[in-house]
Design a protein around this motif. Structure first.
Motif, PDB file in Angstrom:
ATOM      1  N   GLY A  47       0.808  -1.211   0.000  1.00 57.96           N
ATOM      2  CA  GLY A  47       0.000   0.000   0.000  1.00 57.96           C
ATOM      3  C   GLY A  47       0.837   1.254   0.000  1.00 57.96           C
ATOM      4  O   GLY A  47       2.069   1.204  -0.111  1.00 57.96           O
ATOM      5  N   TYR A  58      -9.315   4.902  -0.312  1.00 59.59           N
ATOM      6  CA  TYR A  58     -10.415   3.932  -0.338  1.00 59.59           C
ATOM      7  C   TYR A  58     -10.566   3.335  -1.737  1.00 59.59           C
ATOM      8  O   TYR A  58     -10.827   2.133  -1.884  1.00 59.59           O
ATOM      9  CB  TYR A  58     -11.715   4.598   0.106  1.00 59.59           C
ATOM     10  CG  TYR A  58     -12.875   3.631   0.241  1.00 59.59           C
ATOM     11  CD1 TYR A  58     -12.873   2.643   1.217  1.00 59.59           C
ATOM     12  CD2 TYR A  58     -13.978   3.710  -0.611  1.00 59.59           C
ATOM     13  CE1 TYR A  58     -13.918   1.753   1.346  1.00 59.59           C
ATOM     14  CE2 TYR A  58     -15.034   2.817  -0.488  1.00 59.59           C
ATOM     15  CZ  TYR A  58     -15.001   1.847   0.490  1.00 59.59           C
ATOM     16  OH  TYR A  58     -16.047   0.963   0.609  1.00 59.59           O
ATOM     17  N   ALA A  61      -7.954   0.811  -2.016  1.00 63.87           N
ATOM     18  CA  ALA A  61      -8.280  -0.332  -1.159  1.00 63.87           C
ATOM     19  C   ALA A  61      -9.272  -1.273  -1.820  1.00 63.87           C
ATOM     20  O   ALA A  61      -9.144  -2.500  -1.714  1.00 63.87           O
ATOM     21  CB  ALA A  61      -8.825   0.158   0.179  1.00 63.87           C
ATOM     22  N   LYS A  65      -8.526  -5.131  -2.506  1.00 65.52           N
ATOM     23  CA  LYS A  65      -9.409  -6.169  -1.976  1.00 65.52           C
ATOM     24  C   LYS A  65      -9.733  -7.204  -3.056  1.00 65.52           C
ATOM     25  O   LYS A  65      -9.726  -8.421  -2.795  1.00 65.52           O
ATOM     26  CB  LYS A  65     -10.685  -5.534  -1.432  1.00 65.52           C
ATOM     27  CG  LYS A  65     -11.811  -6.507  -1.093  1.00 65.52           C
ATOM     28  CD  LYS A  65     -11.442  -7.453   0.026  1.00 65.52           C
ATOM     29  CE  LYS A  65     -12.622  -8.355   0.372  1.00 65.52           C
ATOM     30  NZ  LYS A  65     -12.258  -9.362   1.401  1.00 65.52           N
ATOM     31  N   MET A  79      -3.158  -4.236   3.796  1.00 63.68           N
ATOM     32  CA  MET A  79      -2.906  -2.907   3.235  1.00 63.68           C
ATOM     33  C   MET A  79      -2.159  -2.013   4.209  1.00 63.68           C
ATOM     34  O   MET A  79      -2.535  -1.892   5.380  1.00 63.68           O
ATOM     35  CB  MET A  79      -4.222  -2.238   2.830  1.00 63.68           C
ATOM     36  CG  MET A  79      -4.025  -0.843   2.227  1.00 63.68           C
ATOM     37  SD  MET A  79      -5.551  -0.152   1.577  1.00 63.68           S
ATOM     38  CE  MET A  79      -5.100   1.599   1.452  1.00 63.68           C
ATOM     39  N   THR A  81      -1.538   1.313   5.864  1.00 64.87           N
ATOM     40  CA  THR A  81      -2.316   2.536   6.103  1.00 64.87           C
ATOM     41  C   THR A  81      -1.540   3.395   7.102  1.00 64.87           C
ATOM     42  O   THR A  81      -1.858   3.435   8.285  1.00 64.87           O
ATOM     43  CB  THR A  81      -3.725   2.220   6.646  1.00 64.87           C
ATOM     44  OG1 THR A  81      -3.622   1.388   7.810  1.00 64.87           O
ATOM     45  CG2 THR A  81      -4.564   1.504   5.599  1.00 64.87           C
ATOM     46  N   LEU A 121     -12.529   0.193   5.767  1.00 60.14           N
ATOM     47  CA  LEU A 121     -11.734  -0.934   5.256  1.00 60.14           C
ATOM     48  C   LEU A 121     -12.071  -2.227   6.001  1.00 60.14           C
ATOM     49  O   LEU A 121     -12.092  -3.307   5.404  1.00 60.14           O
ATOM     50  CB  LEU A 121     -10.244  -0.611   5.347  1.00 60.14           C
ATOM     51  CG  LEU A 121      -9.778   0.618   4.562  1.00 60.14           C
ATOM     52  CD1 LEU A 121      -8.265   0.709   4.560  1.00 60.14           C
ATOM     53  CD2 LEU A 121     -10.310   0.618   3.149  1.00 60.14           C
ATOM     54  N   VAL A 128      -5.563  -4.312   7.602  1.00 61.78           N
ATOM     55  CA  VAL A 128      -4.673  -3.169   7.460  1.00 61.78           C
ATOM     56  C   VAL A 128      -3.538  -3.219   8.468  1.00 61.78           C
ATOM     57  O   VAL A 128      -3.627  -3.882   9.502  1.00 61.78           O
ATOM     58  CB  VAL A 128      -5.443  -1.838   7.623  1.00 61.78           C
ATOM     59  CG1 VAL A 128      -6.527  -1.706   6.569  1.00 61.78           C
ATOM     60  CG2 VAL A 128      -6.038  -1.712   9.023  1.00 61.78           C
TER      61      VAL A 128
END
Length: 348
Positions: A47, A58, A61, A65, A79, A81, A121, A128
């Motif tokens: 990420g 988002y 994300a 996904k 991910m 973050t 998320l 995350v």
């Protein structure tokens, strides 16, 4: 300056859904099994270097996904973050500190924006990770993380080592910027034991706490200013030091930072995948800095920065990320054997 909401007050305003709570508990459990070698899959922490725009994060994300679903039999994708950025000298300190990108430093807004994104998320079923940097801030969203890391600038900090011992998150600890892996190994050994220290509770009050020790800590090799440290010789050296300190021989590779090679992260990624294919490899995971577009913003005014381009470190594009991970999934599918389920790992 206004008084901040406490972590408990913030969680009351932005609560975790029952589904999100169950999902995060499940993902933490899966990660712990992979870290301890009880699950044959690999962990890819993927990420942005840092998040500066919630909507675009988002968007990224949702695509990640979809990719995670395609490869979930062999790879657990988590991910990145990161809302706080450690700084050696100067630079933007992250969305929590400066969410408006204008130096206004509305930390309360930054905390709320960060927590709101992590809740979204969790609700789409994407695990995350984040870096534990400020010892007061992480408690505002620790309940939403599946994985955490301690960075190169703080791996020698006793405060951060104690936090790693306290949290029940799986925690990766990076070697120092100058490449000292023993500092990271000592940090892992420290975090795996019990400690008593002072820490703020959910109401913001300082309290003495006693930890049980975190058995799901491990080292992350992130290279140094002058050299890489994910080659086979470096892995063997790290493995020997881990064994010497009676720490489980489990290693994650950061394909960015000091481990970037000519050709960028992709070259480091492909070499790491090649080593992972050895059933006896101690490498169970890797990290990639990836975002919607390739590159980084090089302008001076962050307010003018594109929302789909990193404003901190250089990231590879989402399209390149997909290509690399799908190819890795195919390679790992071919190499997984019964031996991968063994708890006995040695160096490559």
């Amino acid at each position: 300056m206004h008084q901040l909401l406490t972590p408990n007050e913030t969680c009351d305003i932005l609560p975790l859904s029952p589904y999100g709570k169950s999902f995060i508990a499940s993902t933490r459990h899966q990660l712990k099994k992979i870290i301890t070698g009880k699950d044959h899959r690999k962990v890819f922490v993927v990420g942005p270097c840092s998040i500066h725009d919630i909507e675009k994060a988002y968007e990224y994300a949702k695509e990640l996904k979809k990719l995670a679903e395609e490869v979930k039999g062999n790879i657990l994708i988590v991910m990145r973050t990161h809302f706080e950025k450690p700084r050696t000298k100067f630079g933007w300190k992250g969305l929590i500190y400066d969410p408006k990108l204008d130096g206004s430093n509305d930390i309360q807004l930054g905390i709320l924006k960060a927590r709101r994104l992590l809740l979204e998320l969790a609700d789409i079923g994407l695990p995350v990770s984040s870096e534990i940097l400020d010892p007061y801030i992480y408690s505002y969203y620790e309940d939403l993380l599946s994985y955490a890391m301690i960075g190169a600038r703080t791996c020698t900090s006793q405060t951060h080592r104690q936090i790693a011992s306290l949290t029940q998150l799986p925690v990766g600890i990076k070697n120092t910027i100058d490449g000292n892996i023993e500092a990271a190994i000592h940090a892992v050994a420290f975090a795996r034991t019990s400690h008593t220290f002072i820490s703020p509770n959910g109401d913001g009050k300082l309290m003495p706490v006693e930890t049980k020790g975190n058995q799901n800590t491990h080292i992350i090799l992130r290279g140094a200013c002058t050299h890489h440290n994910f080659d086979s010789q470096s892995i063997q050296f790290a493995s020997a030091k881990l064994n010497e300190n009676e720490v489980p021989n489990r290693i994650m590779i950061d394909c960015s930072h000091g481990n970037k090679k000519e050709g960028g992260q992709s070259a480091s990624f492909l070499e790491t995948i090649s080593m992972m294919q050895n059933p006896k490899s101690p490498i169970f995971g890797l990290m990639l800095e990836s975002y919607l577009k390739s590159g980084k913003y090089r302008g001076g005014d962050l307010k003018e920065a594109p929302k789909d381009l990193s404003i901190t470190d250089h990231c590879i594009s989402l399209e390149e990320t997909k290509e690399l991970i799908l190819a890795a999934n195919q390679s790992l599918s071919q190499s997984f054997t019964i031996g991968l389920n063994s708890n006995s790992y040695s160096s490559t």
